[in-house]
Scaffold this motif. Structure first.
Motif, PDB file in Angstrom:
ATOM      1  N   ILE A   7      -0.797  -3.100  13.043  1.00  0.00           N
ATOM      2  CA  ILE A   7      -0.655  -2.581  11.693  1.00  0.00           C
ATOM      3  C   ILE A   7      -1.580  -1.383  11.443  1.00  0.00           C
ATOM      4  N   ASP A   8      -0.972  -0.259  11.100  1.00  0.00           N
ATOM      5  CA  ASP A   8      -1.649   0.921  10.535  1.00  0.00           C
ATOM      6  C   ASP A   8      -2.837   1.472  11.323  1.00  0.00           C
ATOM      7  N   ASP A  52       2.316   2.582   7.967  1.00  0.00           N
ATOM      8  CA  ASP A  52       2.429   3.065   6.603  1.00  0.00           C
ATOM      9  C   ASP A  52       2.922   4.506   6.614  1.00  0.00           C
ATOM     10  N   TYR A 105       1.957  -2.538   1.520  1.00  0.00           N
ATOM     11  CA  TYR A 105       0.917  -3.187   2.307  1.00  0.00           C
ATOM     12  C   TYR A 105       1.524  -4.086   3.390  1.00  0.00           C
ATOM     13  N   SER A 106       2.446  -4.944   2.997  1.00  0.00           N
ATOM     14  CA  SER A 106       3.036  -5.892   3.936  1.00  0.00           C
ATOM     15  C   SER A 106       4.055  -5.218   4.845  1.00  0.00           C
ATOM     16  N   SER A 107       4.021  -5.584   6.110  1.00  0.00           N
ATOM     17  CA  SER A 107       4.998  -5.078   7.070  1.00  0.00           C
ATOM     18  C   SER A 107       6.383  -5.665   6.814  1.00  0.00           C
ATOM     19  N   CYS A 135      -3.521  -4.547   4.349  1.00  0.00           N
ATOM     20  CA  CYS A 135      -2.213  -4.598   5.008  1.00  0.00           C
ATOM     21  C   CYS A 135      -2.062  -5.772   5.962  1.00  0.00           C
ATOM     22  N   THR A 139       0.621  -8.792   5.095  1.00  0.00           N
ATOM     23  CA  THR A 139       1.600  -9.131   6.126  1.00  0.00           C
ATOM     24  C   THR A 139       1.491 -10.614   6.479  1.00  0.00           C
TER      25      THR A 139
END
Length: 182
Positions: A7-8, A52, A105-107, A135, A139
């Motif tokens: 994530i990100d 993101d 924020y959430s995948s 995030c 997720t």
């Protein structure tokens, strides 16, 4: 089969000159993210790069009121940071590698992630990246609500807020029932 959701881990969140950086905490997890990526590729498990992406002209996105512009589509700030970018470039065409554009924020929010996981029969997801308490946390909460088994790699998550980071690690374990790998 399981999935690793990275994530990100982008320049804007990790590089010293990024727009909204986790700083040294984010930079310290680079080697662990690379190792996890290589492990999941070798096992032929699903790898999701959840990144993101914001439009500079979108004045309505709620994050615009909270954070400076970051991860703008078409900028180098949105590219994966450091060695992870090099690894991604080498593996991006493998069938088990998926780039996921996200706006929240959430995948899972507003994406096809849940469908892709279910199509493959995946019930266990591993989470890594930044920010632990934003995030990654959102997720994980959505994954919990969707019934996935959650594994958090503690040495592969980071935040610009050490207190939030520690709180999120406890929340993952105590409230979401996640397995924490130290």
């Amino acid at each position: 089969m399981k999935a690793l959701i990275l994530i990100d881990y982008t320049n804007d969140f990790v590089a010293t000159d990024g727009a909204l950086i986790t700083g040294e905490a984010g930079q310290k997890i680079e080697a662990e993210l690379v190792a996890l990526t290589q492990q999941f590729v070798a096992q032929e498990d699903l790898l999701v790069f959840a990144v993101d992406g914001h439009d500079q002209n979108d004045n309505y996105h709620p994050e615009n009121k909270l954070f400076p512009p970051h991860n703008l589509i078409g900028t180098t700030g949105r590219a994966l940071y450091g060695q992870l970018n090099q690894v991604y470039q080498a593996i991006k065409n493998l069938p088990q590698v998926y780039w996921l554009d996200k706006r929240h924020y959430s995948s899972f929010s507003g994406t096809d992630l849940d469908s892709r996981l279910r199509e493959r029969g995946i019930q266990e997801i591993h989470l890594a990246g930044v920010c632990t308490d934003i995030c990654v946390l959102h997720t994980a909460i959505d994954a919990y609500n969707l019934g996935y088994q959650i594994v958090i790699h503690a040495h592969a998550v980071a935040s610009f807020d050490p207190i939030g980071h520690d709180w999120a690690l406890r929340h993952f374990k105590e409230t979401l029932g996640a397995t924490i790998i130290m």
